[in-house]
Design an enzyme around this catalytic site. Structure first.
Site, PDB file in Angstrom:
ATOM      1  CD  GLN A  74      51.921  45.038  45.061  1.00 21.96           C
ATOM      2  OE1 GLN A  74      53.054  45.375  45.300  1.00 21.96           O
ATOM      3  NE2 GLN A  74      51.029  44.933  46.030  1.00 21.96           N
TER       4      GLN A  74
ATOM      5  CD  GLU B 202      54.055  41.215  49.275  1.00 18.47           C
ATOM      6  OE1 GLU B 202      53.970  41.636  48.123  1.00 18.47           O
ATOM      7  OE2 GLU B 202      55.129  40.868  49.795  1.00 18.47           O
TER       8      GLU B 202
ATOM      9  CG  ASP C 295      51.824  40.997  45.462  1.00 16.26           C
ATOM     10  OD1 ASP C 295      51.720  39.832  45.086  1.00 16.26           O
ATOM     11  OD2 ASP C 295      50.986  41.551  46.194  1.00 16.26           O
TER      12      ASP C 295
ATOM     13  N   GLY D 231      75.124  42.021  56.974  1.00 15.06           N
ATOM     14  CA  GLY D 231      76.451  41.732  56.426  1.00 15.06           C
ATOM     15  C   GLY D 231      77.497  41.601  57.509  1.00 15.06           C
ATOM     16  N   GLY D 232      78.736  41.705  57.115  1.00 16.16           N
ATOM     17  CA  GLY D 232      79.832  41.554  58.058  1.00 16.16           C
ATOM     18  C   GLY D 232      80.122  42.809  58.860  1.00 16.16           C
TER      19      GLY D 232
HETATM   20  N1  CAO Z   1      36.971  37.527  30.620  1.00 22.13           N
HETATM   21  C1  CAO Z   1      36.369  36.478  31.230  1.00 22.13           C
HETATM   22  N2  CAO Z   1      36.781  35.968  32.395  1.00 22.13           N
HETATM   23  C2  CAO Z   1      37.853  36.552  32.953  1.00 22.13           C
HETATM   24  C3  CAO Z   1      38.524  37.639  32.393  1.00 22.13           C
HETATM   25  C4  CAO Z   1      38.039  38.129  31.152  1.00 22.13           C
HETATM   26  N3  CAO Z   1      38.588  39.172  30.530  1.00 22.13           N
HETATM   27  N4  CAO Z   1      39.542  37.986  33.190  1.00 22.13           N
HETATM   28  C5  CAO Z   1      39.493  37.141  34.239  1.00 22.13           C
HETATM   29  N5  CAO Z   1      38.486  36.280  34.098  1.00 22.13           N
HETATM   30  C6  CAO Z   1      38.084  35.194  34.993  1.00 22.13           C
HETATM   31  C7  CAO Z   1      38.997  34.010  34.869  1.00 22.13           C
HETATM   32  O1  CAO Z   1      38.664  33.229  33.754  1.00 22.13           O
HETATM   33  C8  CAO Z   1      38.764  33.312  36.206  1.00 22.13           C
HETATM   34  O2  CAO Z   1      37.577  32.577  36.162  1.00 22.13           O
HETATM   35  P1  CAO Z   1      37.489  30.976  36.486  1.00 22.13           P
HETATM   36  O3  CAO Z   1      38.075  30.755  37.826  1.00 22.13           O
HETATM   37  O4  CAO Z   1      36.005  30.700  36.437  1.00 22.13           O
HETATM   38  O5  CAO Z   1      38.234  30.220  35.446  1.00 22.13           O
HETATM   39  C9  CAO Z   1      38.607  34.528  37.118  1.00 22.13           C
HETATM   40  O6  CAO Z   1      38.226  35.629  36.338  1.00 22.13           O
HETATM   41  C10 CAO Z   1      39.912  35.016  37.781  1.00 22.13           C
HETATM   42  O7  CAO Z   1      40.418  34.071  38.458  1.00 22.13           O
HETATM   43  P2  CAO Z   1      41.493  34.161  39.625  1.00 22.13           P
HETATM   44  O8  CAO Z   1      41.272  32.874  40.370  1.00 22.13           O
HETATM   45  O9  CAO Z   1      42.834  34.391  39.084  1.00 22.13           O
HETATM   46  O10 CAO Z   1      41.080  35.415  40.517  1.00 22.13           O
HETATM   47  P3  CAO Z   1      40.850  35.476  42.100  1.00 22.13           P
HETATM   48  O11 CAO Z   1      40.442  36.867  42.365  1.00 22.13           O
HETATM   49  O12 CAO Z   1      39.928  34.409  42.585  1.00 22.13           O
HETATM   50  O13 CAO Z   1      42.286  35.173  42.719  1.00 22.13           O
HETATM   51  C11 CAO Z   1      44.655  35.601  43.057  1.00 22.13           C
HETATM   52  C12 CAO Z   1      43.259  36.189  42.767  1.00 22.13           C
HETATM   53  C13 CAO Z   1      45.639  36.741  42.976  1.00 22.13           C
HETATM   54  C14 CAO Z   1      44.660  34.970  44.445  1.00 22.13           C
HETATM   55  C15 CAO Z   1      44.971  34.528  41.992  1.00 22.13           C
HETATM   56  O14 CAO Z   1      44.800  35.091  40.720  1.00 22.13           O
HETATM   57  C16 CAO Z   1      46.382  33.970  42.104  1.00 22.13           C
HETATM   58  O15 CAO Z   1      46.686  33.174  42.984  1.00 22.13           O
HETATM   59  N6  CAO Z   1      47.279  34.381  41.176  1.00 22.13           N
HETATM   60  C17 CAO Z   1      48.639  33.883  41.109  1.00 22.13           C
HETATM   61  C18 CAO Z   1      49.493  34.465  42.196  1.00 22.13           C
HETATM   62  C19 CAO Z   1      49.525  35.959  42.186  1.00 22.13           C
HETATM   63  O16 CAO Z   1      49.824  36.596  41.218  1.00 22.13           O
HETATM   64  N7  CAO Z   1      49.274  36.536  43.347  1.00 22.13           N
HETATM   65  C20 CAO Z   1      49.514  37.964  43.519  1.00 22.13           C
HETATM   66  C21 CAO Z   1      48.321  38.689  43.758  1.00 22.13           C
HETATM   67  S1  CAO Z   1      48.726  40.325  44.268  1.00 22.13           S
HETATM   68  O17 CAO Z   1      48.811  40.217  45.923  1.00 22.13           O
END
Ligand code: CAO
Length: 416
Positions: A18, A140, A169, A248-249
């Site tokens: 998001q 979030e 988010d 607020g106030g």
């Molecule tokens: N081709 C190949 N690999 C891809 C890809 C593509 N087109 N797109 C994504 N990937 C892979 C990445 O390389 C990564 O792999 P590795 O960990 O092996 O390097 C993986 O997909 C995605 O990783 P991620 O850790 O970002 O995804 P997740 O689902 O485990 O975690 C989240 C999700 C949101 C917790 C994490 O991305 C995060 O903390 N983001 C920053 C904070 C944020 O934006 N949070 C808001 C989320 S909305 O509530």
């Protein structure tokens, strides 16, 4: 339609879930060409989350990814990586909200991105900025807790509370979008790209800045007169939860309206603005309070807020929230109905302004969404449906100069 504000800006959109998608959706609504890069076969995880229709992209996905194009590409395969680098050379902004370290593992450090395209703006959402939680994954509600929202939301006698507003988010996405637009503007003078970082904790704290104001007031004076803990309760050493009291106030409260026994949203927010006090007294039938020393001044009223709001509520309970609005607005008394999502979805004014929009989708049919809440007079927004997974892969690659054989080669290597 007029040329849009961000026409000509090309955004490589590596965002998911998001926070990032809300940012790139705004950029797309202002006219940027947003190319969403997704993993072949899977795509953004939200396509399949909270599905209400089998086989159709979820509302979670469709409502966060309007006006974008979708390209699939495996960034971990050599062919995909090489293609990605070509795309980076031709774009203005790369937006991502991967977990910390993911982009580096893809070989796309800031140094590499800057080397490939010195004008590129690399914009990131992370859960936390530098510090002890820097490496954490964040969603979030974690951000709401870590950014000061949860500790200051809810009632004094209850636990910390999460807000229904997605300030972690979507709130961070908004911050990031502003950072990107500022960096694009600076680039017009400097010719250089830069890194833009919006940590979710920082964005939530920014949205809670009045509570940090209150923390300092509390530390200086030991009390805050507009809080419900005043005058009878105790204050500790941190800002307490203030329930529905006005921030607020001007004291305010949520009051029951006619029908509250059956309708969970038959309530109105009522503010006892000082300027409107005489009118309030007359409307509720307490004209004597205008001159009464116990009620005549804002300072005096702070000692009696509970009985004052109880008396006003006895009046609001005789009216529906809309009847109360009609009457109170005649006297410029600040108030607002508690509107349900059903009422908002049906609101004709929001439909007319383009803030609530009906969109046609080839798989799910028609659905309702929130359009661009920011209105630019010279850059109107037309909300277009979200893309299907990989819908624009060939189109985008061709536009970036990939020959048909190269596209076929990428396909064969399962990079797209
Ligand atoms: N081709 C190949 N690999 C891809 C890809 C593509 N087109 N797109 C994504 N990937 C892979 C990445 O390389 C990564 O792999 P590795 O960990 O092996 O390097 C993986 O997909 C995605 O990783 P991620 O850790 O970002 O995804 P997740 O689902 O485990 O975690 C989240 C999700 C949101 C917790 C994490 O991305 C995060 O903390 N983001 C920053 C904070 C944020 O934006 N949070 C808001 C989320 S909305 O509530």
């Amino acid at each position: 339609m007029n040329a849009q504000a961000l026409a000509g800006v090309r955004v490589l959109d590596f965002t998911h879930v998001q926070s990032g998608p809300t940012c790139t959706q705004l950029l797309a609504w202002f006219g940027a060409d947003v190319i969403k890069v997704e993993r072949p076969g899977a795509g953004d995880a939200t396509r399949g989350q909270l599905r209400d229709l089998p086989g159709a992209d979820s509302l979670y996905f469709t409502m966060l990814n309007h006006n974008k194009r979708s390209l699939t590409l495996d960034a971990k395969k050599p062919e995909g990586k090489a293609a990605l680098e070509r795309l980076i050379r031709g774009c203005d902004v790369l937006v991502e909200n991967f977990a910390p370290g993911v982009l580096d593992r893809m070989g796309l450090s800031w140094e590499r991105v800057h080397e490939l395209n010195p004008r590129m703006i690399l914009a990131s959402v992370k859960g936390f900025g530098p510090g002890r939680y820097e490496q954490c994954k964040v969603y979030e509600n974690v951000a709401q807790c870590a950014g000061g929202s949860a500790s200051t939301t809810g009632f004094d006698d209850g636990p910390p509370m999460i807000s229904g507003a997605q300030i972690g988010d979507s709130g961070t996405g908004l911050h990031l979008a502003l950072g990107i637009v500022a960096a694009l503007y600076q680039r017009t003078h400097s010719g250089r790209g830069q890194k833009v970082l919006a940590p979710m904790q920082d964005a939530v704290l920014n949205l809670c800045r009045v509570k940090l104001r209150d923390q300092q007031r509390l530390q200086r004076t030991g009390t805050m007169h507009e809080y419900p803990q005043y005058p009878d309760g105790n204050f500790g050493d941190a800002v307490p939860r203030a329930g529905n009291a006005s921030g607020g106030g001007q004291p305010g409260s949520i009051l029951k309206c006619k029908g509250w026994e059956r309708d969970p949203n038959a309530y109105i927010y009522f503010i006892t603005q000082a300027a409107a006090w005489p009118a309030i007294c007359r409307v509720i039938g307490e004209a004597g309070w205008i001159e009464d020393e116990a009620y005549a001044t804002p300072a005096a009223r702070l000692l009696h807020l509970k009985p004052i709001f109880e008396r006003i509520e006895r009046w609001t309970m005789t009216k529906t929230k809309f009847e109360a609005m009609e009457i109170l607005n005649q006297y410029d008394i600040p108030c607002g109905p508690v509107l349900s999502m059903k009422e908002l979805a049906e609101d004709p004014a929001l439909r007319a302004s383009g803030t609530v929009v009906e969109v046609e989708h080839p798989v799910r049919g028609s659905y309702l969404t929130v359009g661009n809440p920011i209105k630019l007079s010279d850059s109107p927004t037309e909300v277009r449906r979200s893309p299907l997974l990989g819908e624009h892969t060939e189109q985008v690659l061709a536009e970036f100069g990939f020959a048909p054989e190269e596209i076929a080669c990428l396909r064969a290597a399962q990079a797209v």
